[in-house]
Design an enzyme around this catalytic site. Structure first.
Site, PDB file in Angstrom:
ATOM      1  N   ALA A   1       0.802  -1.235   0.000  1.00 14.92           N
ATOM      2  CA  ALA A   1       0.000   0.000   0.000  1.00 14.92           C
ATOM      3  C   ALA A   1       0.838   1.291   0.000  1.00 14.92           C
ATOM      4  O   ALA A   1       0.646   2.157  -0.866  1.00 14.92           O
ATOM      5  CB  ALA A   1      -0.971  -0.043   1.180  1.00 14.92           C
TER       6      ALA A   1
ATOM      7  N   GLN B   1       4.009 -13.463  -2.296  1.00 10.42           N
ATOM      8  CA  GLN B   1       4.775 -12.330  -1.759  1.00 10.42           C
ATOM      9  C   GLN B   1       5.611 -12.749  -0.540  1.00 10.42           C
ATOM     10  O   GLN B   1       6.669 -12.187  -0.281  1.00 10.42           O
ATOM     11  CB  GLN B   1       3.844 -11.181  -1.364  1.00 10.42           C
ATOM     12  CG  GLN B   1       3.218 -10.424  -2.518  1.00 10.42           C
ATOM     13  CD  GLN B   1       1.885 -10.991  -2.920  1.00 10.42           C
ATOM     14  OE1 GLN B   1       1.595 -12.165  -2.705  1.00 10.42           O
ATOM     15  NE2 GLN B   1       1.035 -10.169  -3.512  1.00 10.42           N
TER      16      GLN B   1
ATOM     17  N   ASP C   1      -3.942  -2.698   3.988  1.00  6.53           N
ATOM     18  CA  ASP C   1      -4.184  -1.923   2.767  1.00  6.53           C
ATOM     19  C   ASP C   1      -5.220  -0.825   2.965  1.00  6.53           C
ATOM     20  O   ASP C   1      -5.197   0.191   2.271  1.00  6.53           O
ATOM     21  CB  ASP C   1      -4.620  -2.844   1.631  1.00  6.53           C
ATOM     22  CG  ASP C   1      -3.417  -3.592   1.086  1.00  6.53           C
ATOM     23  OD1 ASP C   1      -3.057  -4.641   1.664  1.00  6.53           O
ATOM     24  OD2 ASP C   1      -2.808  -3.097   0.128  1.00  6.53           O
TER      25      ASP C   1
HETATM   26  O1  MRU Z   1      -1.126  -7.299  -3.473  1.00  8.51           O
HETATM   27  P1  MRU Z   1      -0.028  -6.645  -2.700  1.00  8.51           P
HETATM   28  O2  MRU Z   1       1.257  -7.387  -2.769  1.00  8.51           O
HETATM   29  O3  MRU Z   1       0.107  -5.189  -3.041  1.00  8.51           O
HETATM   30  O4  MRU Z   1      -0.527  -6.715  -1.187  1.00  8.51           O
HETATM   31  C1  MRU Z   1       0.275  -6.153  -0.200  1.00  8.51           C
HETATM   32  C2  MRU Z   1      -0.275  -6.307   1.166  1.00  8.51           C
HETATM   33  O5  MRU Z   1      -1.324  -6.861   1.382  1.00  8.51           O
HETATM   34  C3  MRU Z   1       0.516  -5.642   2.257  1.00  8.51           C
HETATM   35  O6  MRU Z   1       0.426  -6.380   3.444  1.00  8.51           O
HETATM   36  C4  MRU Z   1      -0.054  -4.245   2.512  1.00  8.51           C
HETATM   37  O7  MRU Z   1      -0.144  -3.535   1.313  1.00  8.51           O
HETATM   38  C5  MRU Z   1       0.770  -3.475   3.467  1.00  8.51           C
HETATM   39  S1  MRU Z   1       2.360  -3.070   2.805  1.00  8.51           S
HETATM   40  C6  MRU Z   1       3.182  -2.191   3.988  1.00  8.51           C
END
Ligand code: MRU
Length: 369
Positions: free
Chosen positions: A67, A218, A259
């Site tokens: 995010a 991820q 997010d």
């Molecule tokens: O789909 P992504 O990889 O963008 O999802 C990321 C996440 O869910 C993270 O945990 C969230 O964005 C926090 S990042 C500090």
């Protein structure tokens, strides 16, 4: 609210975090460079972003993700596109900037940092233009300055979350994390991985368990890579092993990012986060959500109102495999996020302090502080 943090800093003789090992983006000599996270862990390659279309694609394809990083990247993306304007009408320039912001905002719906950063950029422009007569050049500079301010503030927020988060952890703890809310999901250090990096520097000897985080991995591709690089003791597990490691008594705390957090404390994060939170409750393990105040969305009353991104089903059975892992034509359901109900969140760590329930009252307080 901040007593534990102050006490902890005093005892630890707190030193600030050192330089981050790697950052998801760089803005140098007028060029916006993004670490292409789809290539990790095999390749560390930066790509240049020169147009709004390239920025949109990079966000949608998760070349830049997480995010806060999405918000910062989009802010620079808006500047980079706007800097291409060759006309002399500031009104036309502003109109195009608004259109670019709306276009970039459409790339991914769930992380509120995207719209937050783009709206902040446009607000800066329109508010300044309403009080002074701007040239196109000045308007361009204003956008760049605002993107750089968002970037700087994100670095500072992550540093602060690292310190607050560390005050909740003890040396030698086993910590489970899901997805990647680390250095490359932010401008530096990460949100929920910031205390782990900080603890590593201060000799805390954490044992981290990283959920692989299906379907886009991820946890495996990014968190395991990032923590290995930092020398942290990290063990990769499949998502469906979380209950077992908790039952084994190996986990003392769960830390995750966010997010979008609704006003009542319901928090959207990577799909699978809610399951981790429910398991943590079952096994009596604290579940901490790291939420910079830019991710708290007071305009969204509860998690029910958060729009969850639905992604291509091929990500589940094809994208990371040599051959399809399901029969042709299989039906799929591929939500990118889920919403953890506030009742499962032990505490919310922000850059301004640690927030405890009742979240409907305390999130508003901290956001408006
Ligand atoms: O789909 P992504 O990889 O963008 O999802 C990321 C996440 O869910 C993270 O945990 C969230 O964005 C926090 S990042 C500090």
């Amino acid at each position: 609210m901040n007593k534990a943090f102050e006490q902890h800093n005093k005892e630890a003789g707190a030193q600030p975090l050192g330089r981050p090992l790697i950052t998801p983006l760089r803005f140098e000599d007028g060029r916006l460079m993004l670490l292409d996270q789809t290539l990790l862990p095999a390749e560390e390659k930066y790509i240049q972003i020169s147009t709004k279309e390239e920025m949109w694609e990079a966000i949608y394809k998760l070349r830049v993700r997480g995010a806060p990083a999405i918000g910062v990247a989009a802010a620079y993306g808006l500047y980079v596109e706007s800097a291409r304007y060759a006309g002399e009408s500031v009104e036309e320039f502003m109109q195009q900037a608004v259109e670019t912001a709306l276009y970039l905002e459409s790339s991914r719906p769930t992380a509120v940092n995207l719209s937050w950063a783009l709206r902040r950029m446009i607000k800066k422009l329109t508010e300044t233009a309403s009080s002074v007569r701007l040239s196109v050049q000045q308007a361009k500079e204003l956008l760049l300055e605002e993107a750089q301010a968002i970037h700087r503030e994100d670095v500072a927020a992550c540093e602060a979350m690292g310190e607050y988060g560390l005050s909740l952890l003890k040396p030698g703890m086993g910590i489970l994390t899901h997805c990647n809310a680390g250095t490359i999901a932010t401008s530096a250090y990460g949100t929920c991985l910031a205390p782990i990096h900080l603890g590593q520097q201060r000799g805390y000897g954490f044992h981290v368990f990283a959920d692989e985080t299906r379907p886009l991995l991820q946890g495996a591709r990014l968190t395991a890579w990032e923590l290995c690089k930092a020398g942290v003791d990290v063990t990769l597990i499949c998502d469906n092993m979380a209950a077992s490691v908790m039952k084994n008594g190996w986990i003392n705390a769960c830390v995750v990012g966010c997010d979008r957090m609704a006003a009542n404390g319901d928090g959207a994060n990577k799909i699978g986060t809610m399951g981790v939170a429910i398991l943590a409750r079952k096994f009596g393990i604290p579940f901490y959500m790291y939420v910079p105040t830019s991710t708290i969305d007071l305009a969204t009353a509860t998690g029910e109102e958060i729009r969850i991104e639905q992604r291509d089903g091929e990500e589940i059975y094809r994208l990371w495999y040599e051959k399809p892992m399901a029969p042709a034509g299989i039906k799929t359901y591929n939500p990118a996020f889920d919403v953890t109900p506030a009742e499962y969140i032990t505490a919310v760590i922000t850059e301004k302090g640690i927030v405890y329930p009742p979240y409907d009252i305390n999130l508003k307080k901290i956001k408006e502080e």
